[in-house]
Write an enzyme that holds these catalytic residues in place. Structure first.
Site, mmCIF file in Angstrom:
data_model
loop_
_atom_site.group_PDB
_atom_site.id
_atom_site.type_symbol
_atom_site.label_atom_id
_atom_site.label_comp_id
_atom_site.label_asym_id
_atom_site.label_seq_id
_atom_site.Cartn_x
_atom_site.Cartn_y
_atom_site.Cartn_z
ATOM 1 N N HIS A 101 24.704 70.770 48.822
ATOM 2 C CA HIS A 101 26.197 70.713 48.810
ATOM 3 C C HIS A 101 26.107 68.990 49.020
ATOM 4 C CE1 HIS A 101 30.406 71.004 50.092
ATOM 5 N NE2 HIS A 101 30.305 69.983 50.768
ATOM 6 N N GLU A 102 25.241 68.471 49.789
ATOM 7 C CA GLU A 102 25.474 67.081 49.975
ATOM 8 C C GLU A 102 24.729 66.390 48.630
ATOM 9 O OE1 GLU A 102 27.196 65.906 52.223
ATOM 10 O OE2 GLU A 102 27.436 67.710 53.183
HETATM 11 ZN ZN LIG Z 1 31.249 68.000 50.858
#
Ligand SMILES: [Zn+2]
Length: 195
Positions: free
Chosen positions: A147-148
């Protein structure tokens, strides 16, 4: 220093972030601001564009998942200690079955949706001492890193939803872009008139 979190709709969240050198100005202050800002917002991860700078840095701290009693003991212990900074990261492989997890994002408050991602990743990056590291991750640790990592590529989790789901949350996203949202942490919304 706690910084405002950049909201959905702001162009910096769509930039492919650039690599940095160890001489990057005020880097240690930048990183400590990231930790403070993430912790203040009770996040498990934060990427540099979320505080307005399009450079390839993100931080992850999965310790809140250590309290999740739906997880196996081994995974809880692992997640409890997983706290890292990733500089100039590159995911070199993503393998395994796709699995679903309900994701959220500090830049997209009050939106949580199921996202499919592959189970296992290999990631190369520099640590805070600019030493090269390689990690193989799976499960939730991989999930948060994926996600990051997407953030430093200009990708948001809402991009990964079906077109039906995208239509269903369109209005919510528009409201966030316009600042029509309340959060426990400070945010900065896009104002096209401001530079
Ligand atoms: Zn985020």
């Amino acid at each position: 220093m706690i910084l405002p979190i950049i909201a959905y709709g702001t162009p910096v969240l769509r930039k492919v972030c650039v690599e940095i050198e160890s001489t990057y100005p005020n880097l240690s202050e930048f990183i400590s601001n990231m930790w403070e800002t993430m912790e203040n917002a009770n996040g498990v991860g934060l990427a540099a564009p979320q505080i307005g700078t399009a450079i390839r840095i993100f931080i992850v701290d999965t310790s809140p998942f250590a309290e999740d009693d739906e997880l196996e003991d081994d995974e809880r212990t692992y997640l409890g200690d997983f706290r890292k900074i990733f500089i100039n990261a590159k995911i070199t492989s993503e393998t395994g079955e796709e699995w679903v997890f309900n994701e959220g994002c500090l830049s997209i408050p009050d939106v949580r949706e199921d996202v499919f991602r592959k189970k296992t990743i290999t990631i190369e990056f520099l640590d805070e001492n600019f030493e090269k590291q390689t990690l193989n991750l799976e499960g939730l640790a991989a999930r948060v890193v994926q996600h990051e990592y997407d953030h430093i590529e200009g990708i948001l989790f809402t991009d990964k939803l079906s077109s039906l789901k995208k239509r269903l949350i369109k209005k919510k996203l528009e409201n966030i872009s316009k600042g029509k949202i309340d959060t426990d942490y400070r945010m900065r919304f896009y104002n096209p008139k401001r530079k």
